[in-house]
Motif scaffolding. Structure first.
Motif, PDB file in Angstrom:
ATOM      1  N   UNK A 263      35.750 -64.806  10.226  1.00 10.24           N
ATOM      2  CA  UNK A 263      34.550 -64.721  11.068  1.00 10.24           C
ATOM      3  C   UNK A 263      34.337 -63.271  11.509  1.00 10.24           C
ATOM      4  N   UNK A 264      35.437 -62.582  11.840  1.00 11.01           N
ATOM      5  CA  UNK A 264      35.327 -61.179  12.267  1.00 11.01           C
ATOM      6  C   UNK A 264      34.763 -60.321  11.138  1.00 11.01           C
ATOM      7  N   UNK A 265      35.182 -60.602   9.908  1.00 12.02           N
ATOM      8  CA  UNK A 265      34.660 -59.861   8.758  1.00 12.02           C
ATOM      9  C   UNK A 265      33.150 -60.046   8.648  1.00 12.02           C
ATOM     10  N   UNK A 266      32.721 -61.307   8.751  1.00 12.42           N
ATOM     11  CA  UNK A 266      31.295 -61.599   8.621  1.00 12.42           C
ATOM     12  C   UNK A 266      30.516 -60.982   9.781  1.00 12.42           C
ATOM     13  N   UNK A 267      31.036 -61.130  10.981  1.00  6.59           N
ATOM     14  CA  UNK A 267      30.368 -60.580  12.157  1.00  6.59           C
ATOM     15  C   UNK A 267      30.287 -59.058  12.050  1.00  6.59           C
ATOM     16  N   UNK A 268      31.377 -58.454  11.586  1.00  6.40           N
ATOM     17  CA  UNK A 268      31.409 -57.001  11.424  1.00  6.40           C
ATOM     18  C   UNK A 268      30.363 -56.542  10.419  1.00  6.40           C
ATOM     19  N   UNK A 269      30.232 -57.281   9.314  1.00 10.32           N
ATOM     20  CA  UNK A 269      29.256 -56.910   8.295  1.00 10.32           C
ATOM     21  C   UNK A 269      27.845 -57.043   8.836  1.00 10.32           C
ATOM     22  N   UNK A 270      27.645 -58.063   9.684  1.00 20.48           N
ATOM     23  CA  UNK A 270      26.316 -58.265  10.270  1.00 20.48           C
ATOM     24  C   UNK A 270      25.984 -57.129  11.240  1.00 20.48           C
ATOM     25  N   UNK A 271      26.982 -56.741  12.013  1.00 25.46           N
ATOM     26  CA  UNK A 271      26.753 -55.684  13.004  1.00 25.46           C
ATOM     27  C   UNK A 271      26.598 -54.315  12.351  1.00 25.46           C
ATOM     28  N   UNK A 272      27.352 -54.088  11.265  1.00 26.61           N
ATOM     29  CA  UNK A 272      27.330 -52.772  10.625  1.00 26.61           C
ATOM     30  C   UNK A 272      26.125 -52.695   9.704  1.00 26.61           C
ATOM     31  N   UNK A 273      24.977 -52.607  10.305  1.00 32.22           N
ATOM     32  CA  UNK A 273      23.723 -52.667   9.579  1.00 32.22           C
ATOM     33  C   UNK A 273      22.761 -51.692  10.215  1.00 32.22           C
ATOM     34  N   UNK A 274      21.870 -51.156   9.396  1.00 33.01           N
ATOM     35  CA  UNK A 274      20.900 -50.182   9.917  1.00 33.01           C
ATOM     36  C   UNK A 274      20.148 -50.704  11.131  1.00 33.01           C
ATOM     37  N   UNK A 275      19.851 -52.024  11.123  1.00 36.43           N
ATOM     38  CA  UNK A 275      19.051 -52.560  12.220  1.00 36.43           C
ATOM     39  C   UNK A 275      19.873 -52.790  13.478  1.00 36.43           C
ATOM     40  N   UNK A 276      21.206 -52.725  13.359  1.00 38.11           N
ATOM     41  CA  UNK A 276      22.025 -53.003  14.532  1.00 38.11           C
ATOM     42  C   UNK A 276      22.872 -51.787  14.926  1.00 38.11           C
ATOM     43  N   UNK A 277      24.163 -51.788  14.620  1.00 41.85           N
ATOM     44  CA  UNK A 277      25.023 -50.748  15.173  1.00 41.85           C
ATOM     45  C   UNK A 277      25.179 -49.518  14.282  1.00 41.85           C
ATOM     46  N   UNK A 278      24.690 -49.580  13.057  1.00 43.94           N
ATOM     47  CA  UNK A 278      25.031 -48.516  12.112  1.00 43.94           C
ATOM     48  C   UNK A 278      23.899 -47.516  11.908  1.00 43.94           C
ATOM     49  N   UNK A 279      24.265 -46.321  11.526  1.00 39.83           N
ATOM     50  CA  UNK A 279      23.301 -45.322  11.104  1.00 39.83           C
ATOM     51  C   UNK A 279      23.693 -44.880   9.699  1.00 39.83           C
ATOM     52  N   UNK A 280      22.691 -44.393   8.953  1.00 41.30           N
ATOM     53  CA  UNK A 280      23.004 -43.938   7.614  1.00 41.30           C
ATOM     54  C   UNK A 280      23.435 -42.483   7.630  1.00 41.30           C
ATOM     55  N   UNK A 281      24.290 -42.154   6.691  1.00 41.47           N
ATOM     56  CA  UNK A 281      24.658 -40.755   6.529  1.00 41.47           C
ATOM     57  C   UNK A 281      23.791 -40.222   5.397  1.00 41.47           C
ATOM     58  N   UNK A 282      23.087 -39.120   5.645  1.00 44.56           N
ATOM     59  CA  UNK A 282      22.158 -38.617   4.645  1.00 44.56           C
ATOM     60  C   UNK A 282      22.873 -38.350   3.330  1.00 44.56           C
ATOM     61  N   UNK A 283      22.299 -38.848   2.244  1.00 46.60           N
ATOM     62  CA  UNK A 283      22.831 -38.560   0.923  1.00 46.60           C
ATOM     63  C   UNK A 283      24.082 -39.337   0.562  1.00 46.60           C
ATOM     64  N   UNK A 284      24.533 -40.182   1.473  1.00 49.60           N
ATOM     65  CA  UNK A 284      25.769 -40.900   1.191  1.00 49.60           C
ATOM     66  C   UNK A 284      25.474 -42.368   0.994  1.00 49.60           C
ATOM     67  N   UNK A 285      26.290 -43.030   0.239  1.00 49.98           N
ATOM     68  CA  UNK A 285      26.177 -44.470   0.096  1.00 49.98           C
ATOM     69  C   UNK A 285      26.996 -45.180   1.158  1.00 49.98           C
ATOM     70  N   UNK A 286      27.581 -44.418   2.054  1.00 49.28           N
ATOM     71  CA  UNK A 286      28.355 -45.008   3.132  1.00 49.28           C
ATOM     72  C   UNK A 286      27.418 -45.360   4.278  1.00 49.28           C
ATOM     73  N   UNK A 287      27.900 -46.195   5.172  1.00 53.52           N
ATOM     74  CA  UNK A 287      27.122 -46.537   6.355  1.00 53.52           C
ATOM     75  C   UNK A 287      28.127 -46.748   7.477  1.00 53.52           C
ATOM     76  N   UNK A 288      27.830 -46.231   8.644  1.00 55.99           N
ATOM     77  CA  UNK A 288      28.801 -46.342   9.731  1.00 55.99           C
ATOM     78  C   UNK A 288      28.139 -46.238  11.082  1.00 55.99           C
ATOM     79  N   UNK A 289      28.942 -46.383  12.136  1.00 52.62           N
ATOM     80  CA  UNK A 289      28.408 -46.243  13.483  1.00 52.62           C
ATOM     81  C   UNK A 289      28.107 -44.770  13.742  1.00 52.62           C
ATOM     82  N   UNK A 290      27.300 -44.514  14.776  1.00 56.83           N
ATOM     83  CA  UNK A 290      26.969 -43.140  15.133  1.00 56.83           C
ATOM     84  C   UNK A 290      28.259 -42.376  15.439  1.00 56.83           C
ATOM     85  N   UNK A 291      28.461 -41.204  14.849  1.00 52.23           N
ATOM     86  CA  UNK A 291      29.733 -40.490  15.055  1.00 52.23           C
ATOM     87  C   UNK A 291      29.966 -40.168  16.533  1.00 52.23           C
TER      88      UNK A 291
END
Lengths: 356, 383
Positions: free
Chosen positions: B161-189
């Protein structure tokens, strides 16, 4: 022997502080590896020692990493490389482990060093700064930039647009599907292109989308059983053409297509040639992402001393992505597909690279 | 409870320990045994065992490798402590993995959204991580107390459940921001105020040890004091050893289960902190995973003893670090996983062997001392 090793560890762990205090005046230069750091100023040209750091899965994943390996193998036979070294990544490892892997290659005198996959972005940026005389390349990442880094990028969405169009042209039930390996931005790029291509041909075509796993669970790229279940669900729901961007899980998608007498679309390599022979006849076409060409081109330009730092984009125009025609199952629609291809190349059609 | 009456689980989790010189025999036996098996595996795969180990030792004792080892060991140690708290209470918290991942994600998002003076910022992030870890573990605790659900099952499920919840949260519309030019996605540094500086305690290298290694050591001390020097710790150990006895002496077992689970989860929340605050400053797609399971193995290896766990964590980290060099010598790095597995098994087997030897020896001694020399009972009768 092991005891000895354990002893060393214990000594390091316990007496560490004391030793450090004594030796602290020694200054902090690096590197101290026994693996000949001085040798890394290897001359460009014939006899290059190439280091390759794979993403999770490594050589033998029948997908992304294997494509890179194919490029290296081709370079080995055609460019007369002196030595090659390929290192695998462990699953769930830290950035520090990736960094250390790149550093070991650079320190070991390997030049150029190629990192496969976006996860190497942060580590590569650090290591490239430490070894300005070594040439680096990274596949699928544009964020790590330096005068000694070449970024090898692909327009996966453009290739996916073409196979999306092919799927829409081939479907008889006006219902198609997309199976993504892991829900990450890179794979969403495939999805965005595929959906755009299909909608361009038939605006009302129904598209099922399913991702096998969510990060940090990356098993969706290597689990055919999951791919099969997901594709079976789509065929049962009425889809008749399914595109997968799921690496090693794609084998399961092909099996499901075979069982349901449906059609499937391959990814990364020409899967009508590489998939298991039993399922090749269900593969209409494949979205080819020429990682092998990118790796080979990079090595070739290194050998000739003409490496270009920064981004090289392998798009439709450059022939870095394409659709395959093996098996002749798209022969009836190639003219339409090529028309779309020309429109994308000329800029008449702009393919979205993000899912809306 | 005399050793002869102890259960295998008690011995497995280090609640009963052989005393005297014999307590040294077990780890020595384990290391020798693991060395033998690893050598055989190395020989079978065509690599010379002695050279392989020398290569690993040489690489693993270089300054940079020592830093890496200490950094890995810091996270391993926290993870193993989280598992060990549960073990001492007879609770198998398999969910440390999900707890730390979710905690790190939420803490990273909160930390990235705020700017505070440095010590407060770090403290806030750590507190959020502990709260999220504790809260996630409390679900399993409540399920066990209220509904009798085995925590083994619920924590494994909660990992998914934590994996699924984490994937849901780690999204552009929620907690994550994109890193320019990268295929990675993460929370605001995290800003500089939330970054814990490293310690340059290893000479000869520019790389630094996680500043939060101090936190790990402090947690080890806290663990020891809490369990061995407080009433609470006594109750917790008593409940782990024998629930009926604990109930008879007035311990509220349900409350203890819930508290132990919450403490375990709070400790789990710390697992991701050294990496987050000391190295990556963001929770992204490549945040390390699986540390919770490593923690289980290390807790077993260290027999839930804070010093034992520290050795276990260092050994494990050393093996992980030094495995990096093997591929350069064309030796499969998976050999290290085999090593780690055999070491854990060897430790368990060795302690059990020593335990049985000790009982048999005791029985022989008693029967010799008894007048008339009654025949000794067969070995291992207690097991």
């Amino acid at each position: 022997m092991l005891h000895n090793r354990f002893g060393r560890l214990a000594a390091v762990a316990l007496a560490g502080g004391a030793l450090m205090g004594v030796a602290a005046c020694g200054g902090g230069e690096e590197p101290t590896t026994s693996a000949t750091p001085a040798g890394s100023t290897a001359p460009a040209g014939k006899g290059a020692k190439v280091g390759l750091a794979y993403d999770i899965g490594g050589r033998g994943d029948q997908s992304f990493n294997d494509a890179a390996a194919a490029g290296l193998d081709k370079a080995k036979s055609e460019l007369g490389l002196a030595d090659t070294k390929e290192l695998d990544a462990g699953s769930g490892e830290t950035e520090a482990a990736k960094e250390e892997r790149l550093r070991l290659l650079a320190q070991g005198g390997f030049n150029p060093v190629i990192a496969i996959g976006f996860a190497y972005s942060g580590p590569l940026k650090k290591v490239a700064a430490e070894f300005p005389e070594v040439t680096f390349a990274i596949v699928d990442d544009a964020a790590a930039t330096a005068p000694n880094i070449s970024n090898l990028l692909f327009a996966e969405h453009e290739g996916s647009f073409l196979v999306g169009a092919a799927a829409a042209l081939k479907t008889k039930k006006e219902h198609i599907g997309f199976v993504g390996g892991v829900q990450v931005p890179l794979i969403q790029k495939f999805q965005a292109g595929f959906v755009a291509g299909a909608k361009k041909v038939k605006a009302d075509v129904q598209i099922d989308v399913k991702y096998l796993t969510q990060p940090p669970d990356f098993s969706g790229f290597s689990d055919p059983a999951k791919g099969k279940t997901a594709a079976e669900g789509m065929f049962d729901a009425g889809a008749d053409v399914v595109y997968h961007a799921a690496g090693g899980s794609g084998g399961g998608v092909f099996e499901a297509a075979k069982a349901a007498k449906g059609l499937a679309i391959g990814v990364d390599s020409d899967q009508a040639k590489t998939a298991s022979p039993a399922v090749r006849d269900v593969i209409v076409t494949s979205m080819i992402k020429k990682v092998d060409v990118a790796v080979f081109d990079f090595l070739k330009s290194f050998t000739s001393g003409s490496v270009k730092a920064g981004s090289t984009i392998y798009d439709l125009k450059a022939g870095g992505v394409d659709y395959s025609t093996t098996g002749g199952r798209v022969d009836d629609i190639t003219s339409e597909l090529d028309e779309y291809k020309q429109k994308i190349i000329s800029g008449e059609i702009t393919v979205p690279d993000k899912t809306s | 409870m005399s050793p002869a009456e102890s259960r295998f689980a008690d011995r497995l989790l280090g609640r009963v320990s052989p005393g005297g010189l014999l307590s040294l025999a077990a780890p020595v036996l384990a290391v020798v045994f693991a060395g033998l098996i690893t050598s055989v595996v190395l020989l079978l795969t065509g690599a010379p065992p002695l050279e392989t180990l020398v290569i690993m030792a040489e690489y693993g004792t270089q300054p940079r490798s020592i830093v890496l080892t200490l950094n890995y060991a810091t996270t391993f140690y926290l993870s193993a402590l989280a598992v060990a708290i549960g073990f001492r209470m007879n609770l198998f918290n398999i969910g440390v993995d999900g707890q730390y991942r979710l905690a790190a994600l939420v803490a990273a998002a909160v930390g990235g959204a705020l700017t505070l003076p440095a010590p407060l910022h770090v403290a806030l992030i750590v507190c959020v991580a502990m709260l999220v870890g504790a809260g996630w573990a409390a679900i399993a605790g409540l399920l066990k107390v209220r509904r009798g659900v085995s925590e083994v099952i619920s924590t494994i499920m909660l990992n998914a459940v934590a994996t699924a919840l984490g994937a849901w949260l780690l999204n552009r519309e929620r907690l994550a921001v994109e890193v320019a030019g990268s295929n990675n996605i993460g929370t605001r540094p995290l800003g500089p105020s939330a970054q814990v500086p490293g310690l340059a305690i290893i000479p000869g290298t520019g790389s630094k040890v996680f500043g939060l290694i101090i936190l790990a050591v402090a947690m080890g001390v806290l663990y020891h004091v809490l369990l061995n020097r407080t009433r609470f710790g006594f109750d917790l150990r008593a409940t782990g050893r024998s629930e009926p006895a604990a109930v008879a002496s007035g311990v509220d077992v349900k409350k203890m289960i819930l508290i132990a689970m919450i403490l375990s989860g709070a400790m789990a929340g710390l697992v991701g902190m050294p990496q987050l605050l000391g190295a990556s400053y963001s929770y992204s797609l490549d945040f390390p995973t699986g540390l919770g399971f490593t923690g289980i193995a290390i807790a077993l290896l260290g027999r839930n003893n804070p010093v034992g766990i520290a050795f276990g964590a260092l050994l494990w980290a050393f093996l992980d670090t030094s495995s990096g060099i093997l591929q350069l010598h064309d030796i499969s790095p998976e050999i290290v996983m085999i090593m780690q597995g055999t070491i854990v098994l060897s430790v368990i087997v060795a302690y059990e062997l020593v335990h049985r030897y000790r009982i048999a020896a005791g029985q022989r001694r008693v029967s010799r001392e008894l007048a008339g020399g009654a025949p000794a009972r067969p070995e291992g009768a207690s097991a």
